[in-house]
Design an enzyme around this catalytic site. Structure first.
Site, PDB file in Angstrom:
ATOM      1  N   CYS A  53     -13.258   1.739 -15.502  1.00 24.35           N
ATOM      2  CA  CYS A  53     -13.746   3.011 -15.522  1.00 24.35           C
ATOM      3  C   CYS A  53     -12.434   4.059 -15.113  1.00 24.35           C
ATOM      4  O   CYS A  53     -12.550   4.501 -13.710  1.00 24.35           O
ATOM      5  CB  CYS A  53     -14.896   3.051 -14.263  1.00 24.35           C
ATOM      6  SG  CYS A  53     -15.696   4.584 -13.777  1.00 24.35           S
ATOM      7  N   ASP A  57      -9.682   5.300  -2.515  1.00 24.85           N
ATOM      8  CA  ASP A  57      -8.733   5.804  -3.235  1.00 24.85           C
ATOM      9  C   ASP A  57      -9.225   6.639  -4.447  1.00 24.85           C
ATOM     10  O   ASP A  57     -10.397   6.818  -4.496  1.00 24.85           O
ATOM     11  CB  ASP A  57      -7.555   4.857  -3.450  1.00 24.85           C
ATOM     12  CG  ASP A  57      -8.098   3.947  -4.562  1.00 24.85           C
ATOM     13  OD1 ASP A  57      -9.127   3.953  -5.089  1.00 24.85           O
ATOM     14  OD2 ASP A  57      -7.043   3.281  -5.263  1.00 24.85           O
ATOM     15  N   GLU A  74       0.799  -1.229  -0.091  1.00 20.27           N
ATOM     16  CA  GLU A  74      -0.087  -0.067  -0.019  1.00 20.27           C
ATOM     17  C   GLU A  74       0.634   1.400   0.106  1.00 20.27           C
ATOM     18  O   GLU A  74       0.456   2.175  -0.596  1.00 20.27           O
ATOM     19  CB  GLU A  74      -0.970   0.108   1.111  1.00 20.27           C
ATOM     20  CG  GLU A  74      -2.138  -0.921   1.087  1.00 20.27           C
ATOM     21  CD  GLU A  74      -2.996  -0.862  -0.229  1.00 20.27           C
ATOM     22  OE1 GLU A  74      -3.140   0.592  -0.547  1.00 20.27           O
ATOM     23  OE2 GLU A  74      -3.491  -1.683  -0.655  1.00 20.27           O
ATOM     24  N   CYS A 122     -18.448  -2.568 -19.297  1.00 20.87           N
ATOM     25  CA  CYS A 122     -18.455  -2.553 -17.936  1.00 20.87           C
ATOM     26  C   CYS A 122     -19.503  -3.508 -17.374  1.00 20.87           C
ATOM     27  O   CYS A 122     -20.780  -3.373 -17.564  1.00 20.87           O
ATOM     28  CB  CYS A 122     -18.623  -1.101 -17.352  1.00 20.87           C
ATOM     29  SG  CYS A 122     -18.524  -1.147 -15.596  1.00 20.87           S
ATOM     30  N   TYR A 151      -7.524   6.143   3.530  1.00 16.40           N
ATOM     31  CA  TYR A 151      -7.484   5.301   2.603  1.00 16.40           C
ATOM     32  C   TYR A 151      -6.742   4.083   3.165  1.00 16.40           C
ATOM     33  O   TYR A 151      -7.120   2.877   3.211  1.00 16.40           O
ATOM     34  CB  TYR A 151      -7.195   5.775   1.182  1.00 16.40           C
ATOM     35  CG  TYR A 151      -6.718   4.446   0.562  1.00 16.40           C
ATOM     36  CD1 TYR A 151      -7.821   3.547   0.025  1.00 16.40           C
ATOM     37  CD2 TYR A 151      -5.389   4.191   0.182  1.00 16.40           C
ATOM     38  CE1 TYR A 151      -7.315   2.316  -0.672  1.00 16.40           C
ATOM     39  CE2 TYR A 151      -4.894   3.005  -0.360  1.00 16.40           C
ATOM     40  CZ  TYR A 151      -5.959   2.218  -0.904  1.00 16.40           C
ATOM     41  OH  TYR A 151      -5.564   0.934  -1.578  1.00 16.40           O
ATOM     42  N   CYS A 187     -18.089   2.260 -20.595  1.00 18.27           N
ATOM     43  CA  CYS A 187     -19.441   1.801 -20.042  1.00 18.27           C
ATOM     44  C   CYS A 187     -19.758   0.635 -20.982  1.00 18.27           C
ATOM     45  O   CYS A 187     -20.572  -0.329 -20.467  1.00 18.27           O
ATOM     46  CB  CYS A 187     -20.341   2.850 -20.109  1.00 18.27           C
ATOM     47  SG  CYS A 187     -19.927   4.159 -19.127  1.00 18.27           S
TER      48      CYS A 187
HETATM   49  S1  SF4 Z   1     -20.830   1.932 -16.213  1.00 19.26           S
HETATM   50 FE1  SF4 Z   1     -18.930   1.301 -15.449  1.00 19.26          FE
HETATM   51  S2  SF4 Z   1     -17.518   2.428 -16.737  1.00 19.26           S
HETATM   52 FE2  SF4 Z   1     -19.219   3.546 -17.196  1.00 19.26          FE
HETATM   53  S3  SF4 Z   1     -19.351   4.915 -15.557  1.00 19.26           S
HETATM   54 FE3  SF4 Z   1     -20.317   3.314 -14.621  1.00 19.26          FE
HETATM   55  S4  SF4 Z   1     -18.714   2.255 -13.581  1.00 19.26           S
HETATM   56 FE4  SF4 Z   1     -17.597   3.647 -14.997  1.00 19.26          FE
END
Ligand code: SF4
Length: 233
Positions: free
Chosen positions: A192, A137, A36, A202, A119, A199
């Site tokens: 992300c 974080d 860390e 994701c 954190y 997205c």
């Molecule tokens: S869908 Fe996934 S990549 Fe898109 S903003 Fe949300 S967490 Fe981030």
């Protein structure tokens, strides 16, 4: 907040796509602390080699506490931000003298140690002791903002809100809490990211505010009104 769906999708993704990193194979609090401190401000790919060499040279907290400052600095050479090495060294000495050589498990106590902020205290508590506690974080904060608070401002109140959401998301069971905290960091590091929110690929897009908007634009999910109409039938 779709916490359950978010968690389930994230954990399933992490099981398949999480990177096999050396500090993920241990629960040794000293090893976790070393990782860390090294990971603060530094990329995973740079840290791996340093982490392994550092632990070869200082295999235990006692070895590190007994080392000369010049030896610690030498082992850190090239990794940068030497203040971290000095703090880690100071931490080892404080733990040896004030905690019988045992790294504390309570985040509030951890925060009293040199170089440890909110954190890192959360990270050691969850990654070494599998406690159900958040560790926010920059990667985690970005994911939580985009997923649950896309319009949240900045400042202390906003930060407190992010931590509360993170705390609500972390599973209660220890091993799941460990995996969840690793997974949300991994998502922020790989999918992300600060540069782009990918997205379309994701795993949590269906329970993420930003992701749902992105998918709607691409025609991947029905608009909200149509979904509501279907639910009422
Ligand atoms: S869908 Fe996934 S990549 Fe898109 S903003 Fe949300 S967490 Fe981030």
């Amino acid at each position: 907040m779709h916490a359950r769906r978010f968690r389930r999708a994230l954990l399933a993704w992490f099981r398949r796509h999480g990177r096999d990193l050396p500090w993920r194979r241990t629960r040794d609090p000293y090893h976790v602390a070393v990782s860390e401190f090294m990971l603060q401000q530094t990329q995973v790919s740079r840290v791996e080699g340093y982490y392994i060499r550092f632990l070869r040279r200082f295999p235990s907290l006692d070895h590190l506490a007994a080392a000369r400052p010049s030896a610690v600095r030498e082992a850190w050479a090239g990794l940068g931000y030497y203040r971290r090495a000095a703090n880690l060294h100071a931490l080892a000495r404080v733990v040896r003298s004030e905690h019988d050589g045992v790294i504390p498990r309570d985040p509030a106590v951890l925060r009293q140690l040199p170089g440890i902020g909110p954190y890192t205290a959360g990270a050691i508590a969850t990654f070494a002791f599998e406690q159900s506690t958040p560790a926010v974080d920059t990667n985690v904060e970005r994911v939580i903002r985009r997923a649950f608070h896309p319009r949240l401002g900045r400042g202390a109140q906003a930060s407190a809100r992010i931590w509360r959401t993170a705390a609500a998301l972390v599973p209660g069971r220890g091993s799941s809490a460990w995996a969840f905290n690793q997974a949300i960091m991994e998502l922020g590091a790989l999918i992300c990211t600060a540069r782009e929110a990918r997205c379309a690929e994701c795993p949590v897009a269906r329970s993420c505010s930003t992701g749902k908007v992105a998918m709607r634009r691409r025609g991947r999910v029905p608009p909200l009104r149509a979904r509501g109409a279907r639910a009422r039938r």
